[in-house]
Scaffold this motif. Structure first.
Motif, PDB file in Angstrom:
ATOM      1  N   ASP A   1     -31.959  42.903 -12.783  1.00  0.00           N
ATOM      2  CA  ASP A   1     -31.641  43.933 -13.778  1.00  0.00           C
ATOM      3  C   ASP A   1     -32.255  43.617 -15.146  1.00  0.00           C
ATOM      4  OD1 ASP A   1     -30.624  46.288 -14.685  1.00  0.00           O
ATOM      5  OD2 ASP A   1     -28.611  45.514 -15.046  1.00  0.00           O
ATOM      6  N   PRO A   2     -33.588  43.626 -15.253  1.00  0.00           N
ATOM      7  CA  PRO A   2     -34.216  43.260 -16.525  1.00  0.00           C
ATOM      8  C   PRO A   2     -34.074  44.309 -17.626  1.00  0.00           C
ATOM      9  CG  PRO A   2     -35.872  43.951 -14.950  1.00  0.00           C
ATOM     10  CD  PRO A   2     -34.560  43.935 -14.220  1.00  0.00           C
ATOM     11  N   HIS A   3     -33.638  45.537 -17.302  1.00  0.00           N
ATOM     12  CA  HIS A   3     -33.564  46.587 -18.323  1.00  0.00           C
ATOM     13  C   HIS A   3     -32.265  46.560 -19.113  1.00  0.00           C
ATOM     14  CE1 HIS A   3     -37.306  48.160 -16.916  1.00  0.00           C
ATOM     15  NE2 HIS A   3     -36.836  48.237 -15.683  1.00  0.00           N
ATOM     16  N   ARG A   4     -31.293  45.838 -18.629  1.00  0.00           N
ATOM     17  CA  ARG A   4     -30.043  45.687 -19.371  1.00  0.00           C
ATOM     18  C   ARG A   4     -29.932  44.246 -19.847  1.00  0.00           C
ATOM     19  NH1 ARG A   4     -25.493  49.391 -18.166  1.00  0.00           N
ATOM     20  NH2 ARG A   4     -26.482  51.289 -17.475  1.00  0.00           N
ATOM     21  N   VAL A   5     -28.741  43.695 -19.863  1.00  0.00           N
ATOM     22  CA  VAL A   5     -28.578  42.303 -20.285  1.00  0.00           C
ATOM     23  C   VAL A   5     -29.335  41.385 -19.338  1.00  0.00           C
ATOM     24  CG1 VAL A   5     -26.913  40.462 -20.657  1.00  0.00           C
ATOM     25  CG2 VAL A   5     -26.388  42.768 -21.388  1.00  0.00           C
ATOM     26  N   GLY A   6     -29.225  41.617 -18.058  1.00  0.00           N
ATOM     27  CA  GLY A   6     -30.002  40.896 -17.068  1.00  0.00           C
ATOM     28  C   GLY A   6     -29.477  39.505 -16.770  1.00  0.00           C
ATOM     29  N   LYS A   7     -30.033  38.936 -15.694  1.00  0.00           N
ATOM     30  CA  LYS A   7     -29.656  37.597 -15.268  1.00  0.00           C
ATOM     31  C   LYS A   7     -30.840  36.989 -14.533  1.00  0.00           C
ATOM     32  CE  LYS A   7     -26.954  36.784 -11.655  1.00  0.00           C
ATOM     33  NZ  LYS A   7     -25.767  36.720 -10.798  1.00  0.00           N
ATOM     34  N   ILE A   8     -31.072  35.710 -14.724  1.00  0.00           N
ATOM     35  CA  ILE A   8     -32.117  34.980 -14.013  1.00  0.00           C
ATOM     36  C   ILE A   8     -31.456  33.860 -13.232  1.00  0.00           C
ATOM     37  CG2 ILE A   8     -34.171  33.527 -14.224  1.00  0.00           C
ATOM     38  CD1 ILE A   8     -34.884  34.973 -16.758  1.00  0.00           C
ATOM     39  N   THR A   9     -31.800  33.754 -11.956  1.00  0.00           N
ATOM     40  CA  THR A   9     -31.348  32.641 -11.133  1.00  0.00           C
ATOM     41  C   THR A   9     -32.542  31.726 -10.896  1.00  0.00           C
ATOM     42  OG1 THR A   9     -29.716  34.046 -10.054  1.00  0.00           O
ATOM     43  CG2 THR A   9     -30.281  31.994  -8.949  1.00  0.00           C
ATOM     44  N   VAL A  10     -32.399  30.471 -11.309  1.00  0.00           N
ATOM     45  CA  VAL A  10     -33.487  29.503 -11.224  1.00  0.00           C
ATOM     46  C   VAL A  10     -33.162  28.503 -10.119  1.00  0.00           C
ATOM     47  CG1 VAL A  10     -34.805  27.760 -12.481  1.00  0.00           C
ATOM     48  CG2 VAL A  10     -33.884  29.719 -13.701  1.00  0.00           C
ATOM     49  N   GLU A  11     -34.105  28.310  -9.181  1.00  0.00           N
ATOM     50  CA  GLU A  11     -33.962  27.285  -8.144  1.00  0.00           C
ATOM     51  C   GLU A  11     -34.539  25.988  -8.691  1.00  0.00           C
ATOM     52  OE1 GLU A  11     -35.189  28.346  -4.137  1.00  0.00           O
ATOM     53  OE2 GLU A  11     -35.284  30.422  -4.835  1.00  0.00           O
ATOM     54  N   LEU A  12     -33.697  24.972  -8.794  1.00  0.00           N
ATOM     55  CA  LEU A  12     -34.092  23.714  -9.409  1.00  0.00           C
ATOM     56  C   LEU A  12     -34.679  22.750  -8.384  1.00  0.00           C
ATOM     57  CD1 LEU A  12     -30.944  23.288 -11.642  1.00  0.00           C
ATOM     58  CD2 LEU A  12     -33.140  24.242 -12.291  1.00  0.00           C
ATOM     59  N   GLN A  13     -35.550  21.889  -8.880  1.00  0.00           N
ATOM     60  CA  GLN A  13     -36.206  20.919  -8.014  1.00  0.00           C
ATOM     61  C   GLN A  13     -35.707  19.499  -8.268  1.00  0.00           C
ATOM     62  OE1 GLN A  13     -40.394  21.363  -8.221  1.00  0.00           O
ATOM     63  NE2 GLN A  13     -40.786  20.052  -6.498  1.00  0.00           N
ATOM     64  N   GLY A  14     -35.044  19.277  -9.386  1.00  0.00           N
ATOM     65  CA  GLY A  14     -34.559  17.943  -9.707  1.00  0.00           C
ATOM     66  C   GLY A  14     -35.573  17.107 -10.447  1.00  0.00           C
ATOM     67  N   ARG A  15     -36.530  17.746 -11.098  1.00  0.00           N
ATOM     68  CA  ARG A  15     -37.618  17.034 -11.757  1.00  0.00           C
ATOM     69  C   ARG A  15     -37.532  17.069 -13.278  1.00  0.00           C
ATOM     70  NH1 ARG A  15     -43.866  18.385 -11.147  1.00  0.00           N
ATOM     71  NH2 ARG A  15     -44.516  16.588 -12.326  1.00  0.00           N
ATOM     72  N   ILE A  16     -36.679  17.907 -13.839  1.00  0.00           N
ATOM     73  CA  ILE A  16     -36.622  18.082 -15.289  1.00  0.00           C
ATOM     74  C   ILE A  16     -35.724  17.014 -15.902  1.00  0.00           C
ATOM     75  CG2 ILE A  16     -35.943  19.622 -17.149  1.00  0.00           C
ATOM     76  CD1 ILE A  16     -36.486  21.947 -15.234  1.00  0.00           C
ATOM     77  N   ASN A  17     -36.264  16.258 -16.843  1.00  0.00           N
ATOM     78  CA  ASN A  17     -35.467  15.297 -17.599  1.00  0.00           C
ATOM     79  C   ASN A  17     -34.909  15.933 -18.864  1.00  0.00           C
ATOM     80  OD1 ASN A  17     -35.921  13.156 -15.825  1.00  0.00           O
ATOM     81  ND2 ASN A  17     -37.876  12.711 -16.796  1.00  0.00           N
ATOM     82  N   ASP A  18     -35.732  16.711 -19.549  1.00  0.00           N
ATOM     83  CA  ASP A  18     -35.294  17.365 -20.775  1.00  0.00           C
ATOM     84  C   ASP A  18     -36.206  18.551 -21.049  1.00  0.00           C
ATOM     85  OD1 ASP A  18     -33.806  17.824 -23.041  1.00  0.00           O
ATOM     86  OD2 ASP A  18     -34.898  16.398 -24.281  1.00  0.00           O
ATOM     87  N   CYS A  19     -35.636  19.609 -21.574  1.00  0.00           N
ATOM     88  CA  CYS A  19     -36.430  20.732 -22.063  1.00  0.00           C
ATOM     89  C   CYS A  19     -35.674  21.369 -23.215  1.00  0.00           C
ATOM     90  CB  CYS A  19     -36.760  21.744 -20.972  1.00  0.00           C
ATOM     91  SG  CYS A  19     -35.387  22.461 -20.104  1.00  0.00           S
ATOM     92  N   ARG A  20     -36.390  21.683 -24.262  1.00  0.00           N
ATOM     93  CA  ARG A  20     -35.783  22.228 -25.467  1.00  0.00           C
ATOM     94  C   ARG A  20     -36.679  23.288 -26.075  1.00  0.00           C
ATOM     95  NH1 ARG A  20     -31.765  18.704 -28.240  1.00  0.00           N
ATOM     96  NH2 ARG A  20     -31.372  17.079 -26.735  1.00  0.00           N
ATOM     97  N   ALA A  21     -36.044  24.188 -26.805  1.00  0.00           N
ATOM     98  CA  ALA A  21     -36.767  25.166 -27.607  1.00  0.00           C
ATOM     99  C   ALA A  21     -36.772  24.664 -29.048  1.00  0.00           C
ATOM    100  CB  ALA A  21     -36.109  26.531 -27.520  1.00  0.00           C
TER     101      ALA A  21
END
Length: 129
Positions: free
Chosen positions: A53-73
């Motif tokens: 539902d990208p036209h409203r508030v929307g939601k993203i489901t992310v399939e994780l791999q277990g490789r991310i240590n840190d991510c920031r904006a």
């Protein structure tokens, strides 16, 4: 797009990774967030993501791999020239071997390697490793 929305989404991904979860649900969404996730997927840090539902508030489901240590904006807008990207990467990321800085440029949202290859600067959105 508010950078706080992007930062909250990235922190949700990191928290889900640290807890060992297989998926993370992100809400609300934006086009910049989907561009950031496309870069993470192309570099092999996440398996896949689905946008609902990208036209409203929307939601993203992310399939994780277990490789991310840190991510920031990066919450403040930081302009960066093409010649200064490598120096910024060395200052921001903890190691030389892995990790990417994501930059919004006139050519779209790119990681630091692609921005150097195209010789284009822009504003730093964030990083992940």
């Amino acid at each position: 797009m508010g950078r706080r929305i992007l930062n909250d989404a990235l922190r949700t991904i990191v928290n889900a990774e640290r807890r060992g979860k297989a998926t993370a649900n992100l809400q609300p969404i934006s086009t910049v967030m989907t561009s950031f996730l496309k870069i993470m997927k192309s570099r092999g840090y996440i398996i896949d993501f689905q946008v609902f539902d990208p036209h409203r508030v929307g939601k993203i489901t992310v399939e994780l791999q277990g490789r991310i240590n840190d991510c920031r904006a990066i919450m403040y807008r930081e302009d960066i020239k093409a010649k200064d990207i490598e120096q910024y990467r060395l200052r921001t990321l903890p190691t030389h071997q892995w990790g990417y800085v994501v930059i919004t440029t006139p050519n779209g949202v790119l990681d630091h390697e692609e921005a150097i290859r195209q010789n284009v600067g822009g504003q730093v959105l964030g990083y992940f490793h």
